[in-house]
Scaffold this active site. Structure first.
Site, mmCIF file in Angstrom:
data_model
loop_
_atom_site.group_PDB
_atom_site.id
_atom_site.type_symbol
_atom_site.label_atom_id
_atom_site.label_comp_id
_atom_site.label_asym_id
_atom_site.label_seq_id
_atom_site.Cartn_x
_atom_site.Cartn_y
_atom_site.Cartn_z
ATOM 1 N N ASP A 177 10.267 81.025 46.895
ATOM 2 C CA ASP A 177 11.501 80.573 46.273
ATOM 3 C C ASP A 177 12.222 81.744 45.588
ATOM 4 O O ASP A 177 11.697 82.850 45.488
ATOM 5 C CB ASP A 177 11.185 79.462 45.262
ATOM 6 N N GLU A 350 20.731 70.297 40.762
ATOM 7 C CA GLU A 350 20.208 70.731 39.468
ATOM 8 C C GLU A 350 20.977 70.138 38.300
ATOM 9 O O GLU A 350 21.300 68.964 38.277
ATOM 10 C CB GLU A 350 20.153 72.259 39.436
#
Ligand code: NAG
Ligand code: NAG
Ligand code: NAG
Ligand code: NAG
Ligand code: NAG
Length: 463
Positions: A177, A350
């Site tokens: 990531d 998010e």
């Protein structure tokens, strides 16, 4: 719920060249393994390392992608997604600069000291399965693996090992990531050489750098030259990346698969209604992390809307009427055999998705009420997380949690019209009301609307 094949928005070109026609790896009739092997043996170390590098779009220019043979670029700007080809990689290395679900797992559940692992196969699997599916106030819950019991999830190593096994099964590749490998050391980035060596040797195939690709590339190249990272590991990683790129058809169809498999619906009904803006909008059915971080409403990429897929699925004698926000009288006057209401959330990712009420935004609830009050109806929810639906259940005949099905609405129509059975089970608990949250399977006061693992199973029906 069926997941449509994820889109690969691809933007690459390769130089047309007479020689190209004689190259084995460009010949679709060759077996996959032979094509990969042929391409691999033509690649330089620089090209291989480039393929293992994922960079952020803000640092990516066509020249950089080309010069460094970059394997993947995150988040293609919308204005470059179509038409303007992004040259990624050399002629030898057609690179998939596709929409990339980057770091969505970072904030939930996996501890900061683990390298976050994310995978792209033919479809994307979003790591991790964070244990608390919805924490009140921090509810940017994108499609993820599951909402496992918190107790089981504490051992992230177990999770990651299991995940890697699955990844291997899917023949995808493993990508770290966003700045994930930096965090192998404490503080992050304290010894990037160590991070690169440890992560690649541990089996990471592609590193989401994503900014300082020059360091990454030179460090990894150096590690290979000095034999700290064996060439066999590099070849393994590149093979896995190329396998996905070949399987996606990137060498044949650099702009991605625009076609939808033929669907011959044999479903006879004189006239049906499809309602809701989510029924005819690729951006809404894709959600966040599509083209851009937050996604965007509108047909931001190629694909098939759910409405289009429904039209292909029904019998040719069935009239499909689409109305975004039909009034009660419209529904009453038209004598629909039944209605399909597609409602849900706007795209988000998010923090931008944080939401304490988790309600279906208007006009969704009004559409449900107008349509389902006067017609037999199936409601399809397009969302990245469970939403408040309990109040509407009495009025509706069938509820489908389609999550964010992606670019291909056929994945939804296929199951609606019985071309495929419903087999999906809830990967997380569906609450009755938000004041129950957090609530996970195994909790003492577990009182869900639909429990973890719930879902009807139907068989495909042949007309
Ligand atoms: C991560 O590592 C640091 C340093 O070893 C430690 O202080 C911290 O508690 C760790 N974080 C977690 C969530 O384990
Ligand atoms: C950084 O990591 C490399 C590779 O493991 C190691 O050789 C080097 O000694 C480390 N440097 C420091 C300052 O710890
Ligand atoms: C998306 O494309 C479909 C099919 O071409 C079209 O019917 C629809 O109006 C478009 N939606 C938006 C929001 O532009
Ligand atoms: C629910 O929360 C969202 C995000 O905070 C907000 O935009 C929306 O207006 C709220 N809806 C209701 C019905 O309160
Ligand atoms: C689906 O098909 C299987 C195998 O033919 C059968 O056992 C099962 O009962 C069917 N289920 C439904 C819901 O029709």
């Amino acid at each position: 719920m069926a997941r449509a094949v994820a889109l690969c928005l691809l933007v690459l070109v390769w130089a047309s060249n007479v020689e190209a026609e004689h190259l084995k790896y460009l010949d679709p009739k060759q077996p996959l393994g032979a094509r990969i092997a042929d391409l691999l043996k033509r690649m330089t170390l620089e090209e291989k390392v480039g393929q293992m590098t994922q960079i952020e779009r803000n640092v990516a220019t066509p020249q950089i992608l080309k010069d460094y043979f970059i394997g993947l670029q995150g988040e293609i700007p919308a204005n470059q997604a179509k038409g303007v080809p992004y040259v990624a990689g050399s002629r030898k290395v057609a690179a998939c600069a596709k929409h990339f679900v980057g770091d969505g797992g970072t904030h939930e559940g996996i501890d900061e000291n683990n390298t976050l692992i994310d995978s792209r196969g033919l479809f994307s699997i979003h790591m991790p399965a964070y244990y608390n599916s919805i924490i009140k106030g921090v509810s940017t819950v994108m499609v993820s693996y599951s909402s496992w019991n918190g107790k089981k999830m504490h051992d992230n190593r177990e999770l990651i090992t299991g995940f890697l096994k699955n990844t291997l099964k899917f023949r995808g590749f493993v990508i770290s990531d966003w700045q994930g490998i930096d965090r192998i050391t404490s503080p992050p980035g304290a010894n990037y050489t160590f991070s690169v060596e440890a992560s690649v040797n541990a089996g990471i195939d592609m590193v989401m750098v994503p900014n300082d690709y020059i360091s990454f590339i030179s460090i990894l190249t150096d590690l290979v030259k000095k034999n700290f990272v064996p060439m066999s590991r590099i070849d393994d990683a590149v093979k896995r990346i190329l396998r996905v790129k070949f399987a996606m058809g990137l060498f044949e169809n650099p702009y991605g698969d625009l076609g939808l498999v033929d669907q011959l619906g044999m479903k006879k009904a004189p006239r049906i209604l499809v309602a809701g803006i989510h029924a005819d909008d690729i951006g809404l059915q894709c959600g966040g992390w599509t083209i851009e971080w937050q996604g965007q409403p509108g047909n931001i990429t190629s694909g098939t809307t759910i409405l289009e897929a429904i039209k292909s699925a029904v019998d040719s004698g069935t009239e499909v009427i689409y109305s975004q926000f039909p009034s009660v009288s419209f529904v009453e006057e038209n004598d629909f055999s039944y209605s399909i209401v597609v409602v849900g959330e706007p795209p988000y990712a998010e923090l931008a998705g944080d939401n304490l009420n988790l309600t279906i935004p208007e006009p969704g609830p009004s559409i449900i009420s107008n349509v389902c009050g006067s017609s037999k109806c199936a409601v399809i929810i397009i969302s990245g997380r469970p939403l408040v639906v309990a109040p509407y259940l009495p009025a509706i005949d069938a509820l489908v949690a389609a999550w964010l099905p992606g670019s291909e609405g056929g994945g939804v129509a296929d199951v609606l019209f019985g071309d495929h059975g419903f087999t999906g089970k809830l990967p997380r608990t569906w609450f009755k009301s938000v004041d129950q949250l957090p609530m996970n399977v195994g909790d003492a006061h577990y009182d869900p609307l639909f429990p973890f693992g719930f879902g009807l199973t139907t068989n495909a029906t042949k007309a």
